[in-house]
Motif scaffolding. Structure first.
Motif, PDB file in Angstrom:
ATOM      1  N   ALA A  52       0.827  -1.214   0.000  1.00  0.00           N
ATOM      2  CA  ALA A  52       0.000   0.000   0.000  1.00  0.00           C
ATOM      3  C   ALA A  52       0.861   1.264   0.000  1.00  0.00           C
ATOM      4  O   ALA A  52       1.672   1.440  -0.900  1.00  0.00           O
ATOM      5  N   ALA A  53       0.673   2.142   0.984  1.00  0.00           N
ATOM      6  CA  ALA A  53       1.393   3.425   1.024  1.00  0.00           C
ATOM      7  C   ALA A  53       2.904   3.219   1.124  1.00  0.00           C
ATOM      8  O   ALA A  53       3.679   4.027   0.605  1.00  0.00           O
ATOM      9  N   ALA A  54       3.329   2.137   1.747  1.00  0.00           N
ATOM     10  CA  ALA A  54       4.767   1.860   1.828  1.00  0.00           C
ATOM     11  C   ALA A  54       5.329   1.572   0.437  1.00  0.00           C
ATOM     12  O   ALA A  54       6.429   2.007   0.100  1.00  0.00           O
ATOM     13  N   ARG A  55       4.577   0.868  -0.377  1.00  0.00           N
ATOM     14  CA  ARG A  55       4.997   0.577  -1.750  1.00  0.00           C
ATOM     15  C   ARG A  55       5.112   1.875  -2.548  1.00  0.00           C
ATOM     16  O   ARG A  55       6.084   2.085  -3.275  1.00  0.00           O
ATOM     17  N   ALA A  56       4.126   2.745  -2.411  1.00  0.00           N
ATOM     18  CA  ALA A  56       4.158   4.026  -3.136  1.00  0.00           C
ATOM     19  C   ALA A  56       5.345   4.870  -2.683  1.00  0.00           C
ATOM     20  O   ALA A  56       6.034   5.476  -3.501  1.00  0.00           O
ATOM     21  N   ALA A  57       5.601   4.903  -1.385  1.00  0.00           N
ATOM     22  CA  ALA A  57       6.695   5.717  -0.849  1.00  0.00           C
ATOM     23  C   ALA A  57       8.059   5.147  -1.228  1.00  0.00           C
ATOM     24  O   ALA A  57       8.996   5.895  -1.517  1.00  0.00           O
ATOM     25  N   ALA A  58       8.187   3.819  -1.229  1.00  0.00           N
ATOM     26  CA  ALA A  58       9.464   3.183  -1.570  1.00  0.00           C
ATOM     27  C   ALA A  58       9.717   3.194  -3.072  1.00  0.00           C
ATOM     28  O   ALA A  58      10.862   3.140  -3.513  1.00  0.00           O
TER      29      ALA A  58
ATOM     30  N   GLU B   7      11.617  10.947  -5.218  1.00  0.00           N
ATOM     31  CA  GLU B   7      10.524  11.503  -4.422  1.00  0.00           C
ATOM     32  C   GLU B   7       9.259  10.684  -4.677  1.00  0.00           C
ATOM     33  O   GLU B   7       8.968  10.324  -5.813  1.00  0.00           O
ATOM     34  N   PRO B   8       8.496  10.397  -3.620  1.00  0.00           N
ATOM     35  CA  PRO B   8       7.241   9.676  -3.844  1.00  0.00           C
ATOM     36  C   PRO B   8       6.239  10.563  -4.579  1.00  0.00           C
ATOM     37  O   PRO B   8       6.403  11.788  -4.613  1.00  0.00           O
ATOM     38  N   PRO B   9       5.207   9.979  -5.156  1.00  0.00           N
ATOM     39  CA  PRO B   9       4.196  10.775  -5.852  1.00  0.00           C
ATOM     40  C   PRO B   9       3.598  11.837  -4.928  1.00  0.00           C
ATOM     41  O   PRO B   9       3.542  11.654  -3.710  1.00  0.00           O
ATOM     42  N   GLU B  10       3.151  12.922  -5.539  1.00  0.00           N
ATOM     43  CA  GLU B  10       2.552  14.006  -4.765  1.00  0.00           C
ATOM     44  C   GLU B  10       1.417  13.468  -3.898  1.00  0.00           C
ATOM     45  O   GLU B  10       0.598  12.670  -4.355  1.00  0.00           O
ATOM     46  N   GLY B  11       1.413  13.880  -2.647  1.00  0.00           N
ATOM     47  CA  GLY B  11       0.397  13.429  -1.715  1.00  0.00           C
ATOM     48  C   GLY B  11       0.766  12.158  -0.974  1.00  0.00           C
ATOM     49  O   GLY B  11       0.055  11.743  -0.063  1.00  0.00           O
TER      50      GLY B  11
ATOM     51  N   SER C 297      10.049   7.137   5.392  1.00  0.00           N
ATOM     52  CA  SER C 297      10.334   7.172   6.832  1.00  0.00           C
ATOM     53  C   SER C 297       9.059   7.441   7.631  1.00  0.00           C
ATOM     54  O   SER C 297       8.848   6.850   8.691  1.00  0.00           O
ATOM     55  N   ARG C 298       8.210   8.297   7.119  1.00  0.00           N
ATOM     56  CA  ARG C 298       6.948   8.593   7.810  1.00  0.00           C
ATOM     57  C   ARG C 298       6.026   7.375   7.796  1.00  0.00           C
ATOM     58  O   ARG C 298       5.376   7.061   8.800  1.00  0.00           O
ATOM     59  N   VAL C 299       5.961   6.691   6.670  1.00  0.00           N
ATOM     60  CA  VAL C 299       5.111   5.501   6.571  1.00  0.00           C
ATOM     61  C   VAL C 299       5.630   4.406   7.495  1.00  0.00           C
ATOM     62  O   VAL C 299       4.865   3.784   8.246  1.00  0.00           O
TER      63      VAL C 299
ATOM     64  N   ASP D 265      15.004 -14.333   6.113  1.00  0.00           N
ATOM     65  CA  ASP D 265      13.701 -13.855   6.567  1.00  0.00           C
ATOM     66  C   ASP D 265      13.068 -12.923   5.543  1.00  0.00           C
ATOM     67  O   ASP D 265      13.753 -12.214   4.813  1.00  0.00           O
ATOM     68  N   VAL D 266      11.731 -12.933   5.532  1.00  0.00           N
ATOM     69  CA  VAL D 266      10.945 -12.033   4.702  1.00  0.00           C
ATOM     70  C   VAL D 266      10.210 -11.088   5.648  1.00  0.00           C
ATOM     71  O   VAL D 266       9.490 -11.540   6.546  1.00  0.00           O
ATOM     72  N   ILE D 267      10.414  -9.795   5.461  1.00  0.00           N
ATOM     73  CA  ILE D 267       9.779  -8.780   6.297  1.00  0.00           C
ATOM     74  C   ILE D 267       8.762  -8.036   5.451  1.00  0.00           C
ATOM     75  O   ILE D 267       9.096  -7.492   4.396  1.00  0.00           O
ATOM     76  N   ASP D 268       7.526  -7.997   5.929  1.00  0.00           N
ATOM     77  CA  ASP D 268       6.467  -7.250   5.265  1.00  0.00           C
ATOM     78  C   ASP D 268       6.239  -5.948   6.018  1.00  0.00           C
ATOM     79  O   ASP D 268       6.130  -5.953   7.252  1.00  0.00           O
ATOM     80  N   VAL D 269       6.180  -4.846   5.287  1.00  0.00           N
ATOM     81  CA  VAL D 269       5.906  -3.534   5.860  1.00  0.00           C
ATOM     82  C   VAL D 269       4.448  -3.220   5.558  1.00  0.00           C
ATOM     83  O   VAL D 269       4.063  -3.073   4.400  1.00  0.00           O
ATOM     84  N   LEU D 270       3.654  -3.127   6.620  1.00  0.00           N
ATOM     85  CA  LEU D 270       2.210  -2.950   6.491  1.00  0.00           C
ATOM     86  C   LEU D 270       1.791  -1.622   7.110  1.00  0.00           C
ATOM     87  O   LEU D 270       1.700  -1.496   8.323  1.00  0.00           O
ATOM     88  N   PRO D 271       1.560  -0.629   6.264  1.00  0.00           N
ATOM     89  CA  PRO D 271       1.116   0.664   6.806  1.00  0.00           C
ATOM     90  C   PRO D 271      -0.306   0.548   7.345  1.00  0.00           C
ATOM     91  O   PRO D 271      -1.023  -0.391   7.001  1.00  0.00           O
ATOM     92  N   PRO D 272      -0.707   1.516   8.163  1.00  0.00           N
ATOM     93  CA  PRO D 272      -2.093   1.498   8.634  1.00  0.00           C
ATOM     94  C   PRO D 272      -3.049   1.595   7.448  1.00  0.00           C
ATOM     95  O   PRO D 272      -2.734   2.231   6.441  1.00  0.00           O
ATOM     96  N   PHE D 273      -4.167   0.952   7.569  1.00  0.00           N
ATOM     97  CA  PHE D 273      -5.158   1.013   6.496  1.00  0.00           C
ATOM     98  C   PHE D 273      -6.545   1.030   7.112  1.00  0.00           C
ATOM     99  O   PHE D 273      -6.725   0.670   8.259  1.00  0.00           O
ATOM    100  N   ALA D 274      -7.480   1.461   6.352  1.00  0.00           N
ATOM    101  CA  ALA D 274      -8.873   1.494   6.802  1.00  0.00           C
ATOM    102  C   ALA D 274      -9.717   0.732   5.796  1.00  0.00           C
ATOM    103  O   ALA D 274      -9.325   0.534   4.662  1.00  0.00           O
ATOM    104  N   GLY D 275     -10.852   0.339   6.208  1.00  0.00           N
ATOM    105  CA  GLY D 275     -11.743  -0.371   5.311  1.00  0.00           C
ATOM    106  C   GLY D 275     -12.515  -1.417   6.081  1.00  0.00           C
ATOM    107  O   GLY D 275     -12.373  -1.565   7.278  1.00  0.00           O
ATOM    108  N   GLY D 276     -13.255  -2.176   5.366  1.00  0.00           N
ATOM    109  CA  GLY D 276     -14.036  -3.176   6.073  1.00  0.00           C
ATOM    110  C   GLY D 276     -14.511  -4.253   5.180  1.00  0.00           C
ATOM    111  O   GLY D 276     -14.200  -4.474   4.100  1.00  0.00           O
TER     112      GLY D 276
END
Length: 88
Positions: free
Chosen positions: A7-13, A42-46, A51-53, A77-88
């Motif tokens: 998610a957002a980590a992928r966009a930022a990285a 630089e990550p996409p605008e917005g 580091s923040r993610v 080892d495989v490390i997954d970076v999971l940013p906060p997300f919302a939804g249901g």
């Protein structure tokens, strides 16, 4: 160690995954420092910086939640970076 970004980590990285060559027994903290030290476009605008993610993310090690960021990791080892997300 393989780091997979979601998610957002992928966009930022700017990529889905990357490999970091660290000594056996390195901690998640050390791995994250290495990932944040990589020069990236630089990550996409917005999109927040990686580091923040990462500061708000949770992590999986081989699909198991990591609570102790100082625990030693294995070279395969495989490390997954999971940013906060919302939804249901």
């Amino acid at each position: 160690m393989l780091v997979r970004y979601f998610a957002a980590a992928r966009a930022a990285a700017g990529l889905e995954e990357e490999v970091h060559q660290l000594p056996e027994g390195s901690s998640l903290e050390t791995l994250l420092e290495a990932a944040l030290a990589v020069e990236r476009p630089e990550p996409p605008e917005g999109t927040p910086s990686l580091s923040r993610v990462v500061a708000r993310s949770s992590f999986l090690r081989n699909e198991v939640a990591v609570r102790d960021h100082s625990a030693p990791l294995g070279a395969d080892d495989v490390i997954d970076v999971l940013p906060p997300f919302a939804g249901g």
